[in-house]
Design a protein around this motif. Sequence first.
Motif, PDB file in Angstrom:
ATOM      1  N   SER A 117       3.400 -16.256  58.282  1.00 38.42           N
ATOM      2  CA  SER A 117       2.305 -16.489  57.338  1.00 38.42           C
ATOM      3  C   SER A 117       1.341 -15.317  57.427  1.00 38.42           C
ATOM      4  O   SER A 117       1.137 -14.750  58.509  1.00 38.42           O
ATOM      5  N   ILE A 118       0.746 -14.979  56.254  1.00 37.27           N
ATOM      6  CA  ILE A 118      -0.208 -13.872  56.200  1.00 37.27           C
ATOM      7  C   ILE A 118      -1.434 -14.309  55.422  1.00 37.27           C
ATOM      8  O   ILE A 118      -1.407 -15.301  54.670  1.00 37.27           O
ATOM      9  N   ARG A 119      -2.505 -13.551  55.553  1.00 38.67           N
ATOM     10  CA  ARG A 119      -3.736 -13.767  54.797  1.00 38.67           C
ATOM     11  C   ARG A 119      -4.064 -12.460  54.081  1.00 38.67           C
ATOM     12  O   ARG A 119      -4.556 -11.514  54.708  1.00 38.67           O
ATOM     13  N   PRO A 120      -3.806 -12.362  52.783  1.00 40.80           N
ATOM     14  CA  PRO A 120      -4.021 -11.094  52.076  1.00 40.80           C
ATOM     15  C   PRO A 120      -5.468 -10.637  52.103  1.00 40.80           C
ATOM     16  O   PRO A 120      -5.747  -9.448  52.246  1.00 40.80           O
ATOM     17  N   GLN A 121      -6.393 -11.545  51.958  1.00 44.22           N
ATOM     18  CA  GLN A 121      -7.804 -11.203  51.947  1.00 44.22           C
ATOM     19  C   GLN A 121      -8.479 -11.771  53.188  1.00 44.22           C
ATOM     20  O   GLN A 121      -8.037 -12.773  53.759  1.00 44.22           O
ATOM     21  N   GLU A 122      -9.597 -11.126  53.531  1.00 39.33           N
ATOM     22  CA  GLU A 122     -10.278 -11.545  54.760  1.00 39.33           C
ATOM     23  C   GLU A 122     -10.823 -12.950  54.655  1.00 39.33           C
ATOM     24  O   GLU A 122     -10.757 -13.723  55.609  1.00 39.33           O
ATOM     25  N   VAL A 160       5.023 -17.009  54.047  1.00 36.49           N
ATOM     26  CA  VAL A 160       6.060 -16.081  53.607  1.00 36.49           C
ATOM     27  C   VAL A 160       7.448 -16.596  53.988  1.00 36.49           C
ATOM     28  O   VAL A 160       8.396 -16.504  53.197  1.00 36.49           O
ATOM     29  N   TRP A 209      -4.435 -18.681  53.521  1.00 36.50           N
ATOM     30  CA  TRP A 209      -3.189 -18.222  54.138  1.00 36.50           C
ATOM     31  C   TRP A 209      -2.017 -18.508  53.192  1.00 36.50           C
ATOM     32  O   TRP A 209      -1.979 -19.507  52.495  1.00 36.50           O
ATOM     33  N   ARG A 210      -1.047 -17.582  53.199  1.00 37.02           N
ATOM     34  CA  ARG A 210       0.133 -17.732  52.358  1.00 37.02           C
ATOM     35  C   ARG A 210       1.375 -17.694  53.238  1.00 37.02           C
ATOM     36  O   ARG A 210       1.546 -16.775  54.041  1.00 37.02           O
ATOM     37  N   GLY A 264      -5.080 -11.599  60.322  1.00 34.09           N
ATOM     38  CA  GLY A 264      -4.408 -12.368  59.274  1.00 34.09           C
ATOM     39  C   GLY A 264      -2.892 -12.250  59.307  1.00 34.09           C
ATOM     40  O   GLY A 264      -2.266 -12.068  58.260  1.00 34.09           O
ATOM     41  N   ARG A 265      -2.297 -12.374  60.493  1.00 33.20           N
ATOM     42  CA  ARG A 265      -0.843 -12.261  60.602  1.00 33.20           C
ATOM     43  C   ARG A 265      -0.337 -13.204  61.681  1.00 33.20           C
ATOM     44  O   ARG A 265      -0.809 -13.177  62.810  1.00 33.20           O
TER      45      ARG A 265
END
Length: 241
Positions: free
Chosen positions: A208-213, A220, A217-218, A187-188
Amino acid sequence: MRPCIPRVPLRQTPISLRLGVRANHSAPPPPPKTPVEPTVFADKSSPREVHNRPEIIRGMPPLGSKPKVTTSTGEKGFSTKGREEAFSGPSKPRLVYSRPGERDLPKLKSRAPLVIGLSLLGLGWGLFLLHATNSERLASSVLRQVTFQLRNSPQVIGILGENVRLQENWWALGQPWINGTINLMQGRVDLSFRIRGNKGGGTVYFTSIRPQEQGAWRIVRYKLIADDGEVIMLENMQARS
């Protein structure tokens, strides 16, 4: 008619008659043997071929020889026919070959070609890995989606002009060079690359990252820094990796 001869039982026949009948059927006696005359040797036998004695061949004194002084130091030796040799002690082992004299050790060959070859091999392997990872980032779906949004963004077209595309580099074998990493499993996504249009070029930064599995995607960081210094924030485009 045959005359009738009375039969007499064997037990009543005399012993001499029975022995005579048996003697007639036995083998004749063997002839007498002639006596063997003994062999008499008048003298000792002499060998047919005369050879030198082993002690003469080896240089040793023959049996019955007397010592004789053969050197000026008083050492005693033994004389043989046509050969004289003095013995001062037990025999010593002799060298099979002469030992080489003192000489310098051979010089080692230069290791420069080996070091240069290994360096070139490592450099080539490193360049191959860099090229392979760059090609993998170019073929990712994240980069394709980001470049699609950049080509259709009115803000980017207003600064860089039409025909927005990735900038090729000669040192990357004619391909665009993408810096960063793309790891969808963890997730990165963190990328930076160059783009160019008809008016100029710039550098795009996308993170962009994904906090949860299983979450979304969010974004940044998503911005464009033009070569003239102008900065455009593109987070509102809601790009998804």
